[in-house]
Structure formats: structure tokens, C-alpha cells
Design an enzyme around this catalytic site. Structure first.
Site, PDB file in Angstrom:
ATOM      1  N   CYS A 116     -46.814 -80.878  21.111  1.00 45.87           N
ATOM      2  CA  CYS A 116     -47.051 -82.275  21.464  1.00 45.87           C
ATOM      3  C   CYS A 116     -46.397 -82.613  22.809  1.00 45.87           C
ATOM      4  O   CYS A 116     -45.491 -81.930  23.273  1.00 45.87           O
ATOM      5  CB  CYS A 116     -46.515 -83.203  20.385  1.00 45.87           C
ATOM      6  SG  CYS A 116     -47.290 -84.839  20.412  1.00 45.87           S
ATOM      7  N   ASP A 156     -41.535 -87.393  10.590  1.00 46.03           N
ATOM      8  CA  ASP A 156     -40.594 -87.322  11.701  1.00 46.03           C
ATOM      9  C   ASP A 156     -39.285 -87.977  11.276  1.00 46.03           C
ATOM     10  O   ASP A 156     -39.198 -88.611  10.220  1.00 46.03           O
ATOM     11  CB  ASP A 156     -41.181 -88.025  12.928  1.00 46.03           C
ATOM     12  CG  ASP A 156     -40.624 -87.491  14.236  1.00 46.03           C
ATOM     13  OD1 ASP A 156     -39.570 -86.839  14.206  1.00 46.03           O
ATOM     14  OD2 ASP A 156     -41.245 -87.748  15.283  1.00 46.03           O
TER      15      ASP A 156
END
Length: 216
Positions: free
Chosen positions: A7, A124
Site C-alpha cells: 500500500c 489496522d
């Protein structure tokens, strides 16, 4: 074999390196407050040069549906990743497949996840001031429990040193990394040595190569 998403891609060099090393998906951030935010034109130029069979993921946070779909169409994104307070209704409204991100603080963080039906859940680490890319881990036992709800993409503080342990402990559908493989002092560039090692360790490729060398 666990899938790997790299990412925070901001340039074609990092994109090509990630693909060469075996990444399954590339994430492009469209969130102005992120140091990895990318202009639409820049993302489009990178994506147009990618080879086939690589999944492109657009990362958004609390953007209007129309704006998300405009960017997705313009950049030819395959999947939308939502990092804000988006509802299930918003997830359902999008034409693309959706990954919904959840920031994990404790076991109570599992409760809202159960209300969503999306392609995958990205977990996350919770922090007060950031939506992601914190470089901090959370309790992986929570992620393992979350697997009963659907496909889990494990994020939050992963790096080449801990990803093997994370994969063994959680056995997620995929892992997601950004800050853990960045160049020191530069959040817009990846350290290619770290990136390659992360992918090889996450997928267990280093063990395969080691076994081959021993057999020779």
C-alpha cells in the site's frame, strides 16, 4: 499461500518492484491528510503501465460515493478500500468490490465488524490521530477471532521482521504493508530490499529457496 498488498504506492519504480517481487495487489491512497496521498493523474499514469493480473486498490476515507466512483472509473481501480466511518449502505452502493477497514483497539472492536458484509475486512491498529500507516501492531488474537466473520487482511505495524510470526499466528487471507517497508525518512518511497524480503517471508518463499539450496 497468503496474498500480499503493498500500500501507499506513489511511483512507477516502486510499483514495478512490488510486482517483480511477487505482490498480489497495489494500494493507491486518495486521502489528502495522508503523506502517501496521490493525485488522480499520477495514479492513472502508474496504473496504465501495470501488467495484467495485478489488482489495483483505491484507498479512501469518508469521500462521497460519486467522487469515489469517479476516481475508480478514471483510474481503472479494481477494488475500493474504505478507511473512514462508511456505513454498510455506502459499501453496498459502490459498484466495485469493497474492503472495509477497521481500527482495532480491543476485543470490543469486533462488534461493528459483524454488521458489515464486504469482500474482505482489513484490520489496522487504532490510534487517536491516524486512520492507518501507524507502524504499530495490535493484539493478533483479535484478528484470528475475526476470521469467523470473513476474509481478513492483516495490517498494522507489519514489517519483514514480524510478518512470518503474524502469518503463522493469524493465518489471514492477506497481509497489507506500507510504513514497514518505507525508506527511512521518506513515506513516499519504498525500500526495495525490505519490500522484497517482506513478500518472500510472508509467502514463505524464502523457505522454499532455502530447501532447494539444501537439496542441491
Amino acid at each position: 499461500m497468503v496474498k500480499v498488498k503493498i500500500c501507499g504506492i506513489t511511483n512507477i519504480e516502486d510499483a514495478f518492484a512490488a510486482i517483480e517481487f511477487g505482490a498480489d495487489a497495489l494500494g493507491f491512497v486518495f486521502y489528502k491528510k495522508s503523506p502517501r496521498d496521490l493525485e488522480i493523474k499520477e495514479a492513472k499514469e502508474i496504473i496504465e503501465k501495470l501488467p495484467p493480473f495485478i489488482t489495483t486498490v483505491g484507498v479512501f476515507a469518508d469521500e462521497p460515493i460519486q467522487e469515489i466512483e469517479r476516481i475508480a472509473d478514471h483510474c481503472s481501480l479494481n477494488i475500493i478500500q474504505l478507511h473512514g466511518n462508511e456505513s454498510q449502505e455506502i459499501c453496498n452502493s459502490l459498484r466495485c468490490r469493497v474492503i472495509k477497514s477497521f481500527r482495532i483497539r480491543d476485543w470490543d472492536s469486533l462488534e461493528p465488524i459483524a454488521k458489515y458484509r464486504v469482500s474482505a475486512y482489513l484490520l489496522d491498529t487504532y490510534t487517536e490521530d491516524k486512520l492507518g500507516g501507524t507502524g504499530q501492531v495490535f493484539n493478533w488474537d483479535i484478528a484470528r477471532e475475526a476470521k469467523r466473520l470473513g476474509r481478513i487482511i492483516l495490517a498494522g505495524g507489519l514489517n519483514p521482521d514480524n510478518v512470518e510470526m503474524a502469518v503463522k499466528h493469524v493465518m489471514p487471507y492477506a497481509v497489507d504493508v506500507s510504513s514497514g517497508i518505507e525508506m527511512e525518512g521518506n513515506k513516499r518511497r519504498k525500500d526495495h530490499a525490505k519490500m522484497r524480503l517482506f513478500i518472500e517471508v510472508a509467502k514463505g518463499l524464502w523457505r522454499i529457496e532455502s530447501k532447494k539450496r539444501k537439496e542441491i
